[in-house]
Design an enzyme around this catalytic site. Structure first.
Site, PDB file in Angstrom:
ATOM      1  N   ASP A 161       1.101  -1.474   0.309  1.00  0.00           N
ATOM      2  CA  ASP A 161      -0.175  -0.198   0.084  1.00  0.00           C
ATOM      3  C   ASP A 161       0.636   1.360  -0.185  1.00  0.00           C
ATOM      4  OD1 ASP A 161      -2.306  -2.076   0.299  1.00  0.00           O
ATOM      5  OD2 ASP A 161      -1.479  -2.187   2.104  1.00  0.00           O
ATOM      6  N   HIS A 189      -4.695  -3.097   6.758  1.00  0.00           N
ATOM      7  CA  HIS A 189      -4.762  -3.600   4.720  1.00  0.00           C
ATOM      8  C   HIS A 189      -5.829  -3.732   3.703  1.00  0.00           C
ATOM      9  CE1 HIS A 189      -3.353  -4.827   0.982  1.00  0.00           C
ATOM     10  NE2 HIS A 189      -3.431  -5.690   1.206  1.00  0.00           N
TER      11      HIS A 189
HETATM   12  P1  NAD Z   1      -2.090 -18.714  -4.442  1.00  0.00           P
HETATM   13  O1  NAD Z   1      -3.282 -19.518  -4.399  1.00  0.00           O
HETATM   14  O2  NAD Z   1      -1.098 -18.542  -5.513  1.00  0.00           O
HETATM   15  O3  NAD Z   1      -0.744 -19.598  -3.105  1.00  0.00           O
HETATM   16  C1  NAD Z   1      -0.928 -20.485  -2.244  1.00  0.00           C
HETATM   17  C2  NAD Z   1      -0.712 -20.957  -1.668  1.00  0.00           C
HETATM   18  O4  NAD Z   1      -0.018 -21.411   0.121  1.00  0.00           O
HETATM   19  C3  NAD Z   1      -0.946 -21.989  -1.969  1.00  0.00           C
HETATM   20  O5  NAD Z   1      -0.314 -22.655  -2.585  1.00  0.00           O
HETATM   21  C4  NAD Z   1      -1.623 -23.059  -1.587  1.00  0.00           C
HETATM   22  O6  NAD Z   1      -1.284 -23.835  -1.181  1.00  0.00           O
HETATM   23  C5  NAD Z   1      -0.659 -22.445   0.184  1.00  0.00           C
HETATM   24  N1  NAD Z   1      -0.547 -22.725   1.539  1.00  0.00           N
HETATM   25  C6  NAD Z   1      -3.098 -23.254   1.410  1.00  0.00           C
HETATM   26  N2  NAD Z   1      -2.614 -23.044   2.899  1.00  0.00           N
HETATM   27  C7  NAD Z   1      -1.476 -23.454   3.149  1.00  0.00           C
HETATM   28  C8  NAD Z   1      -1.001 -23.626   4.760  1.00  0.00           C
HETATM   29  N3  NAD Z   1      -1.575 -23.754   5.705  1.00  0.00           N
HETATM   30  N4  NAD Z   1       0.849 -23.851   4.634  1.00  0.00           N
HETATM   31  C9  NAD Z   1       1.302 -24.215   3.927  1.00  0.00           C
HETATM   32  N5  NAD Z   1       0.898 -23.026   2.594  1.00  0.00           N
HETATM   33  C10 NAD Z   1      -0.904 -23.293   2.588  1.00  0.00           C
HETATM   34  O7  NAD Z   1      -2.322 -17.002  -3.539  1.00  0.00           O
HETATM   35  P2  NAD Z   1      -0.983 -15.829  -3.447  1.00  0.00           P
HETATM   36  O8  NAD Z   1      -1.665 -15.384  -5.143  1.00  0.00           O
HETATM   37  O9  NAD Z   1       0.571 -15.825  -3.210  1.00  0.00           O
HETATM   38  O10 NAD Z   1      -1.603 -15.649  -2.375  1.00  0.00           O
HETATM   39  C11 NAD Z   1      -1.341 -15.762  -0.837  1.00  0.00           C
HETATM   40  C12 NAD Z   1      -1.648 -14.454   0.102  1.00  0.00           C
HETATM   41  O11 NAD Z   1      -1.688 -13.095  -0.254  1.00  0.00           O
HETATM   42  C13 NAD Z   1      -3.242 -14.786  -0.259  1.00  0.00           C
HETATM   43  O12 NAD Z   1      -4.246 -14.536   1.274  1.00  0.00           O
HETATM   44  C14 NAD Z   1      -3.240 -13.087  -0.594  1.00  0.00           C
HETATM   45  O13 NAD Z   1      -4.785 -12.557  -0.657  1.00  0.00           O
HETATM   46  C15 NAD Z   1      -2.465 -12.356   0.078  1.00  0.00           C
HETATM   47  N6  NAD Z   1      -1.978 -11.273  -0.464  1.00  0.00           N
HETATM   48  C16 NAD Z   1      -1.175 -10.258   0.378  1.00  0.00           C
HETATM   49  C17 NAD Z   1      -1.427  -9.236   0.844  1.00  0.00           C
HETATM   50  C18 NAD Z   1      -0.412  -7.599   1.200  1.00  0.00           C
HETATM   51  O14 NAD Z   1      -0.702  -7.088   1.151  1.00  0.00           O
HETATM   52  N7  NAD Z   1      -0.828  -8.452   2.560  1.00  0.00           N
HETATM   53  C19 NAD Z   1      -0.333  -8.845  -1.461  1.00  0.00           C
HETATM   54  C20 NAD Z   1      -0.922 -10.332  -2.474  1.00  0.00           C
HETATM   55  C21 NAD Z   1      -1.731 -11.144  -1.825  1.00  0.00           C
HETATM   56  C1  LMR Z   2      -3.656  -6.664  -2.222  1.00  0.00           C
HETATM   57  O1  LMR Z   2      -3.858  -5.667  -1.738  1.00  0.00           O
HETATM   58  O2  LMR Z   2      -2.821  -6.531  -3.834  1.00  0.00           O
HETATM   59  C2  LMR Z   2      -4.049  -8.323  -1.731  1.00  0.00           C
HETATM   60  O3  LMR Z   2      -4.134  -8.071  -0.459  1.00  0.00           O
HETATM   61  C3  LMR Z   2      -4.489  -8.977  -2.589  1.00  0.00           C
HETATM   62  C4  LMR Z   2      -5.881  -8.250  -2.846  1.00  0.00           C
HETATM   63  O4  LMR Z   2      -6.884  -9.338  -2.403  1.00  0.00           O
HETATM   64  O5  LMR Z   2      -6.063  -7.206  -3.021  1.00  0.00           O
END
Ligand code: NAD
Ligand code: LMR
Length: 327
Positions: A161, A189
């Site tokens: 952000d 967030h």
């Molecule tokens: P994704 O689905 O591509 O990958 C997530 C992975 O986590 C998968 O491979 C899944 O098998 C694994 N997983 C699920 N449960 C698990 C566990 N208990 N232990 C270990 N691994 C596990 O998703 P992504 O695009 O990589 O996003 C991951 C997370 O990050 C999501 O919750 C997404 O919303 C979040 N995210 C946060 C931000 C932020 O700014 N805070 C930004 C982008 C994404």
């Molecule tokens: C983001 O801000 O891009 C991540 O938290 C993914 C989402 O769900 O928006």
């Protein structure tokens, strides 16, 4: 050569993991003289573990001089063993039309177990950074499980952000983005987050004297930053990944760099009026590698106070919603 540190990454075969692991192994996160052992944790499903093997093969094929070992596991007790850093990415991402808080019940329970195991087996100096959404509240859930590791060890990511806000201000002002400084993210967030433009500077001047369109700052600017994640999901059909991996690299890099000032979500100590029981984004300064102090000196005007009250309320509501998951 320094001795290797152990970096545990959950969700290592996911989208963010794929962009993140090369950044860690190449030295972007911990520096060009810090070897690492990657401890990759995936969900206990054949497909995920098979994909993880492929990711590890690619890491091998990069021949990173700093990468001194790879552990692959679905057992958190193995994956977090002696870890110096625990990067909690693994969780379900939201789809179109969802808010991040809609993931709470599904994702929150992951962080109960992980918080407990990290507390039991990670290194004495362990630091935790949570990315899986809703990141602030998942971080609070994980931290609440810990008896040995103090709450300050648990941080959640709002750096994406901050980076988004920096770029939007630079575009509006028509300057290089390196001219934009001191833009910090307060609160959740989520779309209620508050990027405090009144304290930002552009080319050394107050941002509000360079961008005099206060209606834009209070409206489209906040809206664009707050809803950027949804805009990416709408455009890409999947949630942000490369920019999230980059932001986590920045989050940790700043946390290991004494003097660095940046936004992270930390356990509130009541600063800026946040409930002391929630994890809220705020500006911090790194003191020693992995440790930080909250910068409390910024004075908020009435507009900022109302925005902070709204994001604090959302964090309190999320906390109530997962009350049974908090120890
Ligand atoms: P994704 O689905 O591509 O990958 C997530 C992975 O986590 C998968 O491979 C899944 O098998 C694994 N997983 C699920 N449960 C698990 C566990 N208990 N232990 C270990 N691994 C596990 O998703 P992504 O695009 O990589 O996003 C991951 C997370 O990050 C999501 O919750 C997404 O919303 C979040 N995210 C946060 C931000 C932020 O700014 N805070 C930004 C982008 C994404
Ligand atoms: C983001 O801000 O891009 C991540 O938290 C993914 C989402 O769900 O928006």
């Amino acid at each position: 050569m320094k001795s290797p540190i152990r970096v545990a990454v959950t969700g290592a075969a996911g989208q963010i993991g794929y962009s993140l692991l090369p950044r860690i192994a190449s030295g972007s996160m911990f520096g060009p003289d810090q070897p690492v052992i990657l401890q990759l944790i995936e969900a206990p499903f054949e497909k995920a573990l098979k994909a993880l093997e492929g990711v590890a093969m690619e890491l091998d094929d990069c021949a990173f001089p700093l990468l001194k070992g790879i552990v692959m596991t679905s057992d958190p007790a193995v994956g977090f063993k002696d870890a110096n850093w625990c990067l909690l990415v693994g969780a379900k991402p939201r789809g179109p039309g969802m808010e991040r808080a809609d993931l709470l019940k599904d994702n929150g329970k992951i962080f109960i177990e992980q918080g407990k195991v990290i507390d039991a087996v990670a290194a004495a100096d362990a630091r935790v950074a949570v990315v899986g959404n809703p990141a602030n509240t998942n971080c609070m859930i994980a931290a609440s499980q810990a008896k040995r590791l103090t709450p300050d060890r648990f941080t959640a990511m709002v750096r994406l952000d901050q980076n988004r806000a920096q770029t939007q201000l630079a575009k509006k002002a028509g300057v290089d983005l390196t001219e934009v400084k001191n833009i910090f993210i307060y609160g959740n967030h989520s779309p209620t987050m508050f990027p405090s433009f009144a304290h930002a500077t552009i080319a050394g001047q107050p941002a509000t004297s360079v961008i005099t369109d206060s209606a834009w700052l209070q409206g489209p600017f906040l809206e664009t930053v707050g809803k950027r994640g949804a805009a990416i999901i709408a455009a890409r059909g999947a949630s942000s990944a490369a920019s999230a991996a980059n932001a986590l690299t920045d989050h940790v890099r700043s946390l290991v760099t004494p003097g660095a000032v940046h936004s992270i979500a930390v356990k509130s100590n009541g600063a800026y009026g946040f409930n002391p029981n929630v994890w809220a984004g705020m500006p911090v300064r790194t003191t020693t590698p992995g440790s930080y102090e909250v910068i409390t000196g910024y004075v908020m005007d009435d507009f900022a106070k109302s925005k902070i009250a709204a994001t604090n309320k959302e964090l309190e509501d999320e906390r109530s919603f997962v009350a049974e998951m908090i120890k």
